[in-house]
Design a protein around this motif. Structure first.
Motif, PDB file in Angstrom:
ATOM      1  N   GLY A 104     -12.458   9.134  -4.311  1.00 41.99           N
ATOM      2  CA  GLY A 104     -12.934   8.020  -3.483  1.00 41.99           C
ATOM      3  C   GLY A 104     -12.601   8.175  -2.019  1.00 41.99           C
ATOM      4  O   GLY A 104     -12.339   7.211  -1.339  1.00 41.99           O
ATOM      5  N   LYS A 105     -12.586   9.426  -1.569  1.00 45.22           N
ATOM      6  CA  LYS A 105     -12.191   9.622  -0.166  1.00 45.22           C
ATOM      7  C   LYS A 105     -13.346  10.075   0.713  1.00 45.22           C
ATOM      8  O   LYS A 105     -13.128  10.618   1.779  1.00 45.22           O
ATOM      9  CB  LYS A 105     -11.073  10.663  -0.091  1.00 45.22           C
ATOM     10  CG  LYS A 105      -9.758  10.108  -0.532  1.00 45.22           C
ATOM     11  CD  LYS A 105      -8.665  10.652   0.298  1.00 45.22           C
ATOM     12  CE  LYS A 105      -7.370   9.977  -0.094  1.00 45.22           C
ATOM     13  NZ  LYS A 105      -6.276  10.295   0.723  1.00 45.22           N
ATOM     14  N   TYR A 108       0.862  -1.180   0.000  1.00 43.38           N
ATOM     15  CA  TYR A 108       0.000   0.000   0.000  1.00 43.38           C
ATOM     16  C   TYR A 108       0.896   1.227   0.000  1.00 43.38           C
ATOM     17  O   TYR A 108       1.929   1.242   0.675  1.00 43.38           O
ATOM     18  CB  TYR A 108      -0.821   0.070   1.296  1.00 43.38           C
ATOM     19  CG  TYR A 108      -2.070  -0.766   1.337  1.00 43.38           C
ATOM     20  CD1 TYR A 108      -2.313  -1.749   0.399  1.00 43.38           C
ATOM     21  CD2 TYR A 108      -3.017  -0.538   2.343  1.00 43.38           C
ATOM     22  CE1 TYR A 108      -3.480  -2.506   0.469  1.00 43.38           C
ATOM     23  CE2 TYR A 108      -4.176  -1.291   2.421  1.00 43.38           C
ATOM     24  CZ  TYR A 108      -4.392  -2.273   1.482  1.00 43.38           C
ATOM     25  OH  TYR A 108      -5.530  -3.017   1.564  1.00 43.38           O
ATOM     26  N   GLU A 158      -5.896  -6.176  -8.395  1.00 43.59           N
ATOM     27  CA  GLU A 158      -6.865  -6.303  -7.300  1.00 43.59           C
ATOM     28  C   GLU A 158      -6.333  -5.666  -6.011  1.00 43.59           C
ATOM     29  O   GLU A 158      -7.060  -5.009  -5.282  1.00 43.59           O
ATOM     30  CB  GLU A 158      -7.180  -7.781  -7.028  1.00 43.59           C
ATOM     31  CG  GLU A 158      -8.319  -8.278  -7.885  1.00 43.59           C
ATOM     32  CD  GLU A 158      -8.357  -9.786  -7.975  1.00 43.59           C
ATOM     33  OE1 GLU A 158      -7.750 -10.456  -7.119  1.00 43.59           O
ATOM     34  OE2 GLU A 158      -8.989 -10.282  -8.930  1.00 43.59           O
ATOM     35  N   LYS A 175      -6.668  -1.974  -6.273  1.00 39.75           N
ATOM     36  CA  LYS A 175      -8.063  -1.582  -6.039  1.00 39.75           C
ATOM     37  C   LYS A 175      -8.359  -1.589  -4.529  1.00 39.75           C
ATOM     38  O   LYS A 175      -8.963  -0.658  -3.991  1.00 39.75           O
ATOM     39  CB  LYS A 175      -8.985  -2.556  -6.771  1.00 39.75           C
ATOM     40  CG  LYS A 175     -10.378  -2.054  -6.939  1.00 39.75           C
ATOM     41  CD  LYS A 175     -11.121  -2.852  -7.997  1.00 39.75           C
ATOM     42  CE  LYS A 175     -12.588  -2.823  -7.711  1.00 39.75           C
ATOM     43  NZ  LYS A 175     -13.143  -4.097  -7.252  1.00 39.75           N
ATOM     44  N   GLU A 176      -7.879  -2.651  -3.891  1.00 40.66           N
ATOM     45  CA  GLU A 176      -8.086  -2.797  -2.445  1.00 40.66           C
ATOM     46  C   GLU A 176      -7.451  -1.614  -1.688  1.00 40.66           C
ATOM     47  O   GLU A 176      -8.051  -1.047  -0.767  1.00 40.66           O
ATOM     48  CB  GLU A 176      -7.441  -4.110  -2.000  1.00 40.66           C
ATOM     49  CG  GLU A 176      -7.617  -4.455  -0.555  1.00 40.66           C
ATOM     50  CD  GLU A 176      -6.689  -5.612  -0.154  1.00 40.66           C
ATOM     51  OE1 GLU A 176      -6.734  -6.683  -0.800  1.00 40.66           O
ATOM     52  OE2 GLU A 176      -5.912  -5.421   0.805  1.00 40.66           O
ATOM     53  N   LEU A 210      -6.955   1.409  -2.824  1.00 43.60           N
ATOM     54  CA  LEU A 210      -7.761   2.617  -3.033  1.00 43.60           C
ATOM     55  C   LEU A 210      -9.058   2.542  -2.223  1.00 43.60           C
ATOM     56  O   LEU A 210      -9.499   3.544  -1.654  1.00 43.60           O
ATOM     57  CB  LEU A 210      -8.058   2.822  -4.509  1.00 43.60           C
ATOM     58  CG  LEU A 210      -6.837   3.106  -5.408  1.00 43.60           C
ATOM     59  CD1 LEU A 210      -7.266   3.289  -6.856  1.00 43.60           C
ATOM     60  CD2 LEU A 210      -6.055   4.335  -4.936  1.00 43.60           C
ATOM     61  N   GLU A 211      -9.632   1.354  -2.160  1.00 46.14           N
ATOM     62  CA  GLU A 211     -10.856   1.200  -1.368  1.00 46.14           C
ATOM     63  C   GLU A 211     -10.603   1.422   0.117  1.00 46.14           C
ATOM     64  O   GLU A 211     -11.480   1.883   0.841  1.00 46.14           O
ATOM     65  CB  GLU A 211     -11.466  -0.194  -1.598  1.00 46.14           C
ATOM     66  CG  GLU A 211     -12.333  -0.206  -2.843  1.00 46.14           C
ATOM     67  CD  GLU A 211     -12.666  -1.612  -3.326  1.00 46.14           C
ATOM     68  OE1 GLU A 211     -13.219  -1.710  -4.433  1.00 46.14           O
ATOM     69  OE2 GLU A 211     -12.369  -2.591  -2.594  1.00 46.14           O
ATOM     70  N   ALA A 212      -9.401   1.092   0.548  1.00 49.10           N
ATOM     71  CA  ALA A 212      -9.041   1.338   1.955  1.00 49.10           C
ATOM     72  C   ALA A 212      -8.681   2.814   2.163  1.00 49.10           C
ATOM     73  O   ALA A 212      -8.165   3.193   3.209  1.00 49.10           O
ATOM     74  CB  ALA A 212      -7.874   0.450   2.357  1.00 49.10           C
ATOM     75  N   LYS A 213      -8.932   3.617   1.123  1.00 50.73           N
ATOM     76  CA  LYS A 213      -8.701   5.064   1.126  1.00 50.73           C
ATOM     77  C   LYS A 213      -7.223   5.410   1.268  1.00 50.73           C
ATOM     78  O   LYS A 213      -6.852   6.400   1.911  1.00 50.73           O
ATOM     79  CB  LYS A 213      -9.544   5.761   2.185  1.00 50.73           C
ATOM     80  CG  LYS A 213     -11.039   5.480   1.994  1.00 50.73           C
ATOM     81  CD  LYS A 213     -11.893   6.363   2.854  1.00 50.73           C
ATOM     82  CE  LYS A 213     -13.303   5.852   2.971  1.00 50.73           C
ATOM     83  NZ  LYS A 213     -14.021   5.745   1.709  1.00 50.73           N
ATOM     84  N   TYR A 251     -10.593   4.729   9.209  1.00 53.92           N
ATOM     85  CA  TYR A 251      -9.977   5.157   7.949  1.00 53.92           C
ATOM     86  C   TYR A 251      -8.983   6.300   8.208  1.00 53.92           C
ATOM     87  O   TYR A 251      -9.079   6.988   9.228  1.00 53.92           O
ATOM     88  CB  TYR A 251     -11.042   5.669   6.973  1.00 53.92           C
ATOM     89  CG  TYR A 251     -11.824   4.566   6.302  1.00 53.92           C
ATOM     90  CD1 TYR A 251     -11.165   3.567   5.583  1.00 53.92           C
ATOM     91  CD2 TYR A 251     -13.207   4.539   6.370  1.00 53.92           C
ATOM     92  CE1 TYR A 251     -11.882   2.566   4.947  1.00 53.92           C
ATOM     93  CE2 TYR A 251     -13.939   3.533   5.739  1.00 53.92           C
ATOM     94  CZ  TYR A 251     -13.269   2.549   5.031  1.00 53.92           C
ATOM     95  OH  TYR A 251     -13.975   1.566   4.413  1.00 53.92           O
ATOM     96  N   SER A 309     -14.348  11.599  -7.184  1.00 48.90           N
ATOM     97  CA  SER A 309     -13.601  10.566  -7.924  1.00 48.90           C
ATOM     98  C   SER A 309     -12.345  10.120  -7.174  1.00 48.90           C
ATOM     99  O   SER A 309     -11.766   9.094  -7.477  1.00 48.90           O
ATOM    100  CB  SER A 309     -13.237  11.057  -9.318  1.00 48.90           C
ATOM    101  OG  SER A 309     -12.221  12.034  -9.210  1.00 48.90           O
TER     102      SER A 309
END
Ligand code: AMP
Length: 566
Positions: free
Chosen positions: A563-564, A256, A397, A400-401, A403-406, A317, A561
């Motif tokens: 994603g935060k 990360y 993947e 993506k993970e 970014l999803e975890a911010k 987060y 966009s």
């Protein structure tokens, strides 16, 4: 050495633009001084009295400097203040006042470098209730014995604005030529690399110069990590795509990329130091991190690196970087901050363990060592999340993970790469979403200070609100501009000034600039409700009028966009 001699060298340095010439002047100076003075002179040549990583600072209020000038010269406070108002340059004011000094001190002694250096260091050491007064007296004492040129440079050193155009590269070149005497270009290159190596490890040119003088190349090559003195950092390169990197290197470590503060942590027994990416000592600001390190690092001595994040206690987060940044330079109310902005560290490297330097070890082996030496405290003191793969799909993947975890993106790290100071290829590659630029309108600006006094040098940026036909501020920009650009901006904005208050001006919204930034954050400080983090000028859009600037809606969309949210 007399301080007047050093002042003369400063003058010479100021009068030439040539880096070669500057290095030559300095190298002659370094050769001339005796051993005792060398470290002092090297620091003073870079305008400092402590190496830059030190947390000591002279810290004196302008008001007190004015008082010191008045006290030392017998010129009234009012006159000194007036002259400061006119020139905006305290160094010049001091020089002028010394020139027309009213008190002829019979006992005037000529200043030595050592005296100046010691007084300035003492200023950084004094503390307590009367510390400003004590500092004032220390300056006044120097100014009372100073000639005008000396006064100028003393004040500029105190203000950390020597303005003689001597950067790290010049100091390094001067050390090479003063003490290593290369006989040709090839040797010069080799010796420069060796001096750089020592500098990267101990981060103090005064000490490097001393070693070069006393024990030459062999001494420099043997330089060891000194706990409490930061090591220069390894940085990442941007990569175009995950595919490209996997194609080139095959199996690779992916971590990360956390968006926080880089921390280089030194441990020596009970003592912990924390340094930032710019090698500033922020140990005092992070007592919570210090405690975690004491519990979490097993060896007696080590240097590790990680990314410190501010965590939202409710969601878990990361909090926006700007929250954490409130802690970085905070001197007071630290305990309260610890509660409000709790932190987490994600460790990703280890450079030194119990006497052994690990720079030349492979990344994958350093990571294994790191795993061994850390007592993980979940969610607080842990290792950067990592996978090792050569599969593009798995890598994507993981991205993506992240970014999803911010988090900000990922780092791809070549398994057998060494720890190399600075940016270099075949080491670490970062992948993060590309930020689109924004076209914004300048609605206000501020006159600069010191060297920038004649320019409008920071600009309030705004987006357009088509509904109300108004412009809503979303940030302040003062970087990414060359001197010519500052001039061009000033010329363009000056006729547009509609209101002036102190150094701040409001301007008619006419000038459009294309701006890059690191992130968009929600912010109550700006009318738009958003703030750009680290806005940077890409270009002035002469081809666009304000009606074509980006709208508040586009800013909102870009924010989403990222994603935060949440
Ligand atoms: P940049 O500032 O975009 O050049 O990215 C480099 C910075 O990312 C480093 O200086 C670290 O502060 C930070 N960083 C976050 N996560 C990591 C990681 N896993 N490995 C290395 N650096 C990281």
């Amino acid at each position: 050495m007399k301080y007047a001699e050093l002042a003369e060298v400063y003058e010479k340095l100021e009068s030439t633009q040539s880096k070669l010439e500057k290095a030559k002047i300095l190298s002659e100076l370094f050769e001339r001084v005796d051993d005792k003075e060398l470290e002092m002179i090297v620091l003073l040549a870079s305008g400092k009295v402590y190496p830059s990583y030190s947390d000591k600072e002279i810290g004196i209020a302008t008001k007190m400097m004015i008082k010191a000038i008045s006290k030392a010269t017998g010129i009234s406070l009012k006159d000194v203040e007036e002259s400061f108002r006119k020139t905006g340059d305290l160094g010049m004011v001091a020089a002028e006042c010394v020139k027309s000094r009213k008190q002829v001190t019979l006992l005037k002694k000529s200043l030595t470098v050592e005296k100046v250096f010691n007084n300035l260091r003492e200023m950084a050491e004094v503390s307590g209730s009367k510390s400003q007064d004590k500092k004032m007296i220390l300056i006044a004492e120097l100014l009372a014995s100073a000639e005008p040129e000396e006064a100028l440079y003393i004040i500029r050193t105190i203000l950390e604005e020597l303005r003689i155009g001597v950067g790290e590269g010049i100091i390094r070149d001067a050390i090479v030529s003063a003490f290593l005497k290369p006989k040709d270009m090839e040797e010069k290159k080799k010796f420069t690399e060796i001096v750089d190596y020592a500098w990267n490890i101990i981060s103090d040119f005064g000490e490097v110069a001393k070693i070069a003088k006393e024990s030459g190349i062999p001494g420099l090559k043997k330089v060891k990590v000194k706990l409490g003195q930061p090591i220069h950092l390894m940085l990442g390169e941007k990569a175009k795509s995950i595919e490209e990197i996997i194609k080139k290197f095959g199996k690779i470590a992916i971590e990360y990329k956390y968006d926080g503060m880089r921390a280089q942590i030194h441990k020596k027994g009970d003592k912990i130091w924390v340094f930032t990416r710019r090698l500033e000592n922020v140990t005092k600001q992070f007592p919570d991190l210090v405690e975690l390190c004491k519990k979490g690092l097993k060896p007696e001595e080590c240097v590790v690196e990680g990314e410190t994040l501010a965590i939202d206690p409710k969601t878990g987060y990361p909090q926006p970087f700007q929250n954490l940044s409130q802690r970085i330079h905070r001197k007071y109310g630290i305990e309260e901050m610890i509660k409000k902005i709790p932190i987490q560290i994600n460790l990703f490297d280890v450079l030194y363990v119990d006497g052994e330097m690990l720079f030349d070890k492979k990344f994958i082996d350093r990571r294994k060592t790191l795993e061994k030496i850390v007592n993980v405290i979940p969610e607080k003191f842990q290792l950067a999340k990592e996978i090792i793969t050569d599969d593009v799909k798995t890598a994507k993947e993981f991205y993506k993970e992240a970014l999803e975890a911010k988090q900000e993106g990922i780092f791809m790290k070549v398994l057998d790469s060494k720890y190399v100071f600075g940016r270099h290829v075949d080491g670490w590659y970062k992948i993060k979403p590309i930020m689109e630029t924004l076209d914004l309108v300048i609605v206000a600006a501020t006159w600069g200070e010191g060297k920038r006094a004649n320019w409008l040098s920071s600009y309030v940026l705004a987006v357009r609100d088509p509904d109300t036909d108004s412009y809503l501020p979303c940030g302040m920009m003062g970087t990414g501009l060359t001197e010519d650009m500052f001039q061009a901006m000033t010329d363009a904005l000056k006729p547009l000034i509609v209101e002036e208050k102190g150094r701040d001006v409001k301007v008619r919204p006419r000038i459009v600039v294309e701006v890059a930034y690191q992130e968009i954050q929600k912010s109550p400080n700006y009318e738009s409700g958003y703030a750009l983090r680290f806005p940077r000028l890409v270009r002035i859009r002469d081809d666009k009028g304000p009606e074509e600037a980006d709208t508040i809606q586009r800013l909102k969309d870009l924010y989403k966009s990222q994603g935060k949210e949440g």
